[in-house]
Structure formats: structure tokens, C-alpha cells
Write an enzyme that holds these catalytic residues in place. Structure first.
Site, short mmCIF file in Angstrom:
data_model
loop_
_atom_site.label_atom_id
_atom_site.label_comp_id
_atom_site.label_asym_id
_atom_site.label_seq_id
_atom_site.Cartn_x
_atom_site.Cartn_y
_atom_site.Cartn_z
N GLY A 20 0.81 -1.21 0.00
CA GLY A 20 0.00 0.00 0.00
C GLY A 20 0.84 1.25 0.00
N GLY A 22 1.17 4.45 2.12
CA GLY A 22 0.78 5.09 3.37
C GLY A 22 0.89 6.59 3.26
N THR A 23 0.74 7.28 4.39
CA THR A 23 0.78 8.75 4.35
C THR A 23 2.17 9.24 3.95
OG1 THR A 23 0.80 8.43 6.73
CG2 THR A 23 -1.03 9.66 5.83
N LYS A 26 5.81 4.27 0.66
CA LYS A 26 5.26 3.11 -0.01
C LYS A 26 5.62 1.91 0.86
CE LYS A 26 4.96 2.09 -4.66
NZ LYS A 26 5.47 2.06 -5.98
N VAL A 27 4.71 0.98 1.00
CA VAL A 27 5.00 -0.21 1.80
C VAL A 27 4.97 -1.43 0.89
CG1 VAL A 27 4.35 -1.57 3.83
CG2 VAL A 27 3.87 0.88 3.79
N ASP A 137 -0.63 10.13 16.23
CA ASP A 137 -1.57 9.94 15.12
C ASP A 137 -2.22 8.57 15.23
OD1 ASP A 137 -2.95 10.59 12.84
OD2 ASP A 137 -1.35 9.97 11.47
O1 3AM Z 1 -3.26 0.20 2.07
P1 3AM Z 1 -3.76 -0.72 3.14
O2 3AM Z 1 -4.70 -0.05 4.08
O3 3AM Z 1 -4.30 -2.01 2.61
O4 3AM Z 1 -2.02 -1.69 6.52
C1 3AM Z 1 -1.09 -0.85 5.88
C2 3AM Z 1 -1.65 -0.20 4.66
O5 3AM Z 1 -2.49 -1.13 3.99
C3 3AM Z 1 0.05 -1.65 5.31
O6 3AM Z 1 0.56 -0.87 4.26
C4 3AM Z 1 -0.43 0.01 3.79
C5 3AM Z 1 0.10 1.41 3.77
O7 3AM Z 1 0.42 1.83 5.07
N1 3AM Z 1 1.11 -1.88 6.30
C6 3AM Z 1 1.86 -0.92 6.90
N2 3AM Z 1 2.72 -1.49 7.74
C7 3AM Z 1 2.51 -2.85 7.69
C8 3AM Z 1 3.08 -3.97 8.35
N3 3AM Z 1 4.05 -3.82 9.25
C9 3AM Z 1 1.48 -3.08 6.75
N4 3AM Z 1 1.04 -4.31 6.48
C10 3AM Z 1 1.62 -5.34 7.14
N5 3AM Z 1 2.61 -5.18 8.05
#
Ligand code: 3AM
Length: 441
Positions: A20, A22-23, A26-27, A137
Site C-alpha cells: 500500500g 501510506g501517508t 510506499k509499503v 496519530d
Molecule cells: O493500504 P492498506 O490499508 O491495505 O495496513 C497498511 C496499509 O495497507 C500496510 O501498508 C499500507 C500502507 O500503510 N502496512 C503498513 N505497515 C505494515 C506492516 N508492518 C502493513 N502491512 C503489514 N505489516
């Protein structure tokens, strides 16, 4: 069927798909090739991160503190790596997805279930506060679940990071809907991170128990006023114990608001309470953090891209196509799915046209690159625009596998879109069990 697959590696991590956006980063999903362990890679732009010296000192401090934190309800920060242009934060992978998706799908929780999450939340928040780390947050998007359904708070202690990347502080981090922020945070006076975090925990508890937010309004100013006056209605069916605790937390005056030691003594909170069991990690090494922030070239991690042919045969295709069963979306250890595949009968161009025809009326902008498509819904959803990537793989000239993957936005909005798409395509979708009952395992 052969198709070239690009395998990306960052140091010892095999980088997989984007989870995904995030704010502030990129993850991506990744796997530690040495141990086989799954991790989440937060990928940040180095130049942006290090441009402000004062901020980068604070970010360095936050990352160092987080490396020392080993709480079962906080997403672990394993290490940080840097390449020439990027910074990678290697995090524990929370495979259960976000708590918010669970609530939005299953509705409000029973009091015992909500209490269990809330107890884990308070344990983690209290522990981090005792280390001088504040979240600033807290909201359900930052509450993830592991494979056993335990709460894992993400982005704890990385508040400077989100402020730095967002640039505009509060409005950015809360995406313009500050439903979880304490009145004193909105007032923009100096505030105490600990009491402000507790307010957000109170909003989260309210949401877990009732299935909706205590403070909501489409007009931002009205919303601010409601929060500042702590103007909300508890559902009549909440137990007096739960109501009482919520009232004590959602006290607009931070000085009289309940503190953690009093929460731990609260009768409603205490039921079936188990303190967290864990070991401290005083021994964690911080060399990697030093190297990243010194930006020493000799410590740059190697980034590699390797082309690997991957073949999928019809049998693998059949087993992968089980994902077509929508019931699978919400089951199993992986929690909520962000991608799925189905087999479809017809030529590739015909399928591209069908996907296009199904997506356009739903408000999607479509970009095509051969048999890959990027669909972006310009009507912002709960987490901004929904972005979906689709790809068509050929099995035989008239049988294809369609992969549909969320690349940005809200998972449940993606599920809704997927349902509509598969309904529109139902004439061409090949279902396991169509030809033989044996396929339907
Ligand atoms: O875009 P979505 O909501 O599906 O849940 C987080 C988010 O998912 C996921 O990455 C997206 C952008 O933040 N995410 C963040 N950290 C994570 C982690 N440690 C993660 N998912 C799994 N493990």
C-alpha cells in the site's frame, strides 16, 4: 506459460508486491532470504527525509528508540537500510491486516472483544510513553493484526517522520479528517503527547464498541467544535461500565482526563486483563541507524533486479483460481486480501475491453500498457483514490488468468469494486466446479 518475472532484492530481502501507499511511504511485502521471515518494507525518499537537518536529527532519534522497543503489541522495527536514493525501514509483517477492515466488515465488536483490543492498545501505548515515545496519530488504520489476531500498532514513534514527509503537520497526517485528534491538538497549543494519545484511544474504543465515530461532520469547522466540546452520544445499549470509561477518556480538558494508572484500575477495563509478557531489548545495535543518517556510501545496501522466467501450468492456474470464491476474501490467516485472480475464457483483447467496460461506469480512469492496466478511481474514497492494477496472463489463446490487485486505497472499497467487476464479467469467468465437482475443493 512463460512470463519474465522481475525479482527485486534489497540486501538480504526479496522484495515482493506493494502492500500500500501510506501517508509518508510506499509499503512493500518482502522476505528475508536468510530466515524466510516475512517483513514489511517502508520505502522513503532519502533526499526528502534528510533535507531538513533538525528534522532528520529527530527522525534518527525516533528510529533509534523504536529499534529498542520490543513490545508484543507494537510493530517491531528490525533495521534501517539506505541505498543511494532510498531509505528502507524493515518492519515486522502484520499478516492480519487492519483492524478497521474487520470492523467495517463485521460491524461493531462485542464488549469482550473490544475490551481485549483496548487492553492491548493501552498496554502498548503505556509502554511506549514510558520510553518517551508518543504516537500522535493513533487511528484504526495504524492498528494492525498479526496471524493470531493480536493488535500491533504501526508507526509508533515515527511522528517526526510523518510530519517531515507530509510537510504540513496535522492536516496531512490526519488527511483532513481529524476525527481522532484531541481538542488540544486541534487548538494547536503546546500539548502533552501522552494525554493526547489517550484521547485517540478513547475515540478508538468508542468506534470498536459502537461501529461508528463519536465525532463526525462533513463540515470541518463543526467537527472541530464538536471535538472541542466533547459533544457526542453514547449508544443506549453500551454497558454503564464502558460508557463511564469513555466519558473519563473523552474529557476535553487534558489536565483532568483519565491517565493510564487510573485506566488500569477501572472495573470495566480490568475484566480478564492480562499484562503483556515480553523481554526488553537493551542490546539492540544502532549501527545501521548511524550509517543511514551519516549517509556513508560504503554502507549502501545493494539493490538488484533479476529477470526470472516463471512458468505457470494449468494445474497451478486451477489452484490459484480458488481465490475467485469471494468467501475467501475474509477468511484464513492472511486476513483481508488485496489481490485476487480468476481464470477467464476469451481472447486477451476481449478481456481488456471487458475490464475497461466494467470499470469506466464506476468512475475509473484507465491506463493501458499491453495486457497490464492501471485503474484509478478519481472519486476519493475513505483513504483517498482507489487504485487497482490488473494483468492478463495467457494460458492458451482462449484461456487467460486475470490478476486484480489493489495498489492504493481502502481494502473494502477494493472488495466492492472486485465484486462488481466479477459480476460484470461473469459470462467469461471460468469457475472451478463448472466442469467437474472435483475442481471445487
Ligand atoms: O493500504 P492498506 O490499508 O491495505 O495496513 C497498511 C496499509 O495497507 C500496510 O501498508 C499500507 C500502507 O500503510 N502496512 C503498513 N505497515 C505494515 C506492516 N508492518 C502493513 N502491512 C503489514 N505489516
Amino acid at each position: 506459460m512463460n512470463r519474465p518475472k522481475v525479482q527485486r532484492r534489497v540486501g538480504k530481502y526479496e522484495v515482493g508486491k506493494t502492500i500500500g501507499q501510506g501517508t509518508f511511504a510506499k509499503v512493500r511485502y518482502a522476505k528475508n532470504a536468510e530466515t524466510g521471515e516475512s517483513v514489511a518494507l517502508k520505502i522513503l525518499d532519502k533526499q526528502k527525509l534528510l533535507k531538513n537537518n533538525k528534522m532528520s536529527v529527530q527522525i534518527k532519534r525516533e528510529i533509534s528508540t523504536m529499534k529498542l522497543i520490543n513490545h508484543p503489541n507494537v510493530v517491531r522495527l528490525y533495521e534501517v537500510l539506505a541505498s543511494k536514493t532510498k531509505i528502507y525501514i524493515v518492519l515486522e509483517f502484520a499478516m492480519g491486516g487492519e483492524l478497521v477492515d474487520k470492523i467495517r466488515h463485521d460491524g461493531r465488536l462485542k464488549e469482550d472483544g473490544a475490551r481485549r483490543y483496548f487492553q492491548q492498545l493501552i498496554n502498548a501505548v503505556d509502554y511506549c510513553h514510558s520510553r518517551g515515545v508518543y504516537h500522535r496519530d493513533l487511528k484504526p488504520e495504524n492498528l494492525l493484526l498479526d496471524g493470531q489476531g493480536n493488535l500491533k500498532i504501526s508507526d509508533f514513534g515515527l511522528s517526526a517522520l510523518s510530519r517531515q514527509a507530509g510537510g504540513d503537520g496535522l492536516l496531512h497526517t490526519t488527511c483532513g479528517t481529524p476525527n481522532y485528534a484531541a481538542p488540544e491538538v486541534l487548538g494547536d497549543q503546546g500539548y502533552d503527547g501522552a494525554t493526547a494519545d489517550l484521547w485517540s484511544c478513547g475515540v478508538i474504543l468508542f468506534e470498536l464498541l459502537s461501529g461508528h465515530l463519536p465525532f463526525e461532520d462533513s463540515n470541518l469547522l463543526t467537527l472541530y467544535n464538536k471535538i472541542t466540546a466533547a459533544e457526542y452520544n453514547c449508544p443506549y445499549w453500551l454497558s454503564p461500565g464502558a460508557k463511564n470509561l469513555i466519558v473519563r477518556i473523552l474529557d476535553p480538558n487534558p489536565t483532568t482526563r483519565i491517565k493510564v494508572p487510573e485506566i488500569l484500575e477501572d472495573a470495566w477495563f480490568k475484566k480478564d486483563y492480562k499484562p503483556a509478557v515480553f523481554e526488553e531489548r537493551e542490546e539492540a545495535k544502532l549501527d545501521d541507524v548511524e550509517d543511514v543518517f551519516k549517509d556513508s556510501e560504503e554502507h549502501h545496501v545493494t539493490e538488484k533486479k533479476e529477470e526470472q522466467p516463471t512458468s505457470i501450468n494449468a494445474f497451478e492456474l486451477i489452484s490459484m483460481s480458488r481465490a475467485l470464491d469471494l468467501g475467501n476474501f475474509f477468511e484464513g490467516e492472511e486476513g483481508f486480501k488485496r489481490e485476487t485472480r480468476f481464470a477467464a475464457i476469451g481472447g486477451a483483447n476481449e478481456l481488456v475491453q471487458k475490464i475497461e467496460a466494467a470499470s469506466k461506469p464506476l468512475g475509473f480512469d484507465i491506463q493501458k500498457n499491453n495486457y497490464k492496466m492501471r485503474l484509478e478511481n478519481v472519486n476519493a474514497g475513505r483513504k483517498g483514490n482507489l487504485e487497482v492494477a490488473t494483468e492478463i496472463f495467457q494460458v492458451s489463446p482462449s484461456l487467460h488468468m486475470v490478476e486484480v490487485r489493489k495498489t492504493k486505497g481502502d481494502t473494502l472499497e477494493f472488495h466492492k469494486f472486485y465484486k462488481k467487476l466479477s459480476t460484470t464479467l461473469k459470462d467469461v469467468v471460468w469457475k472451478s466446479g463448472d466442469t467437474s465437482d472435483n475442481n471445487n475443493k
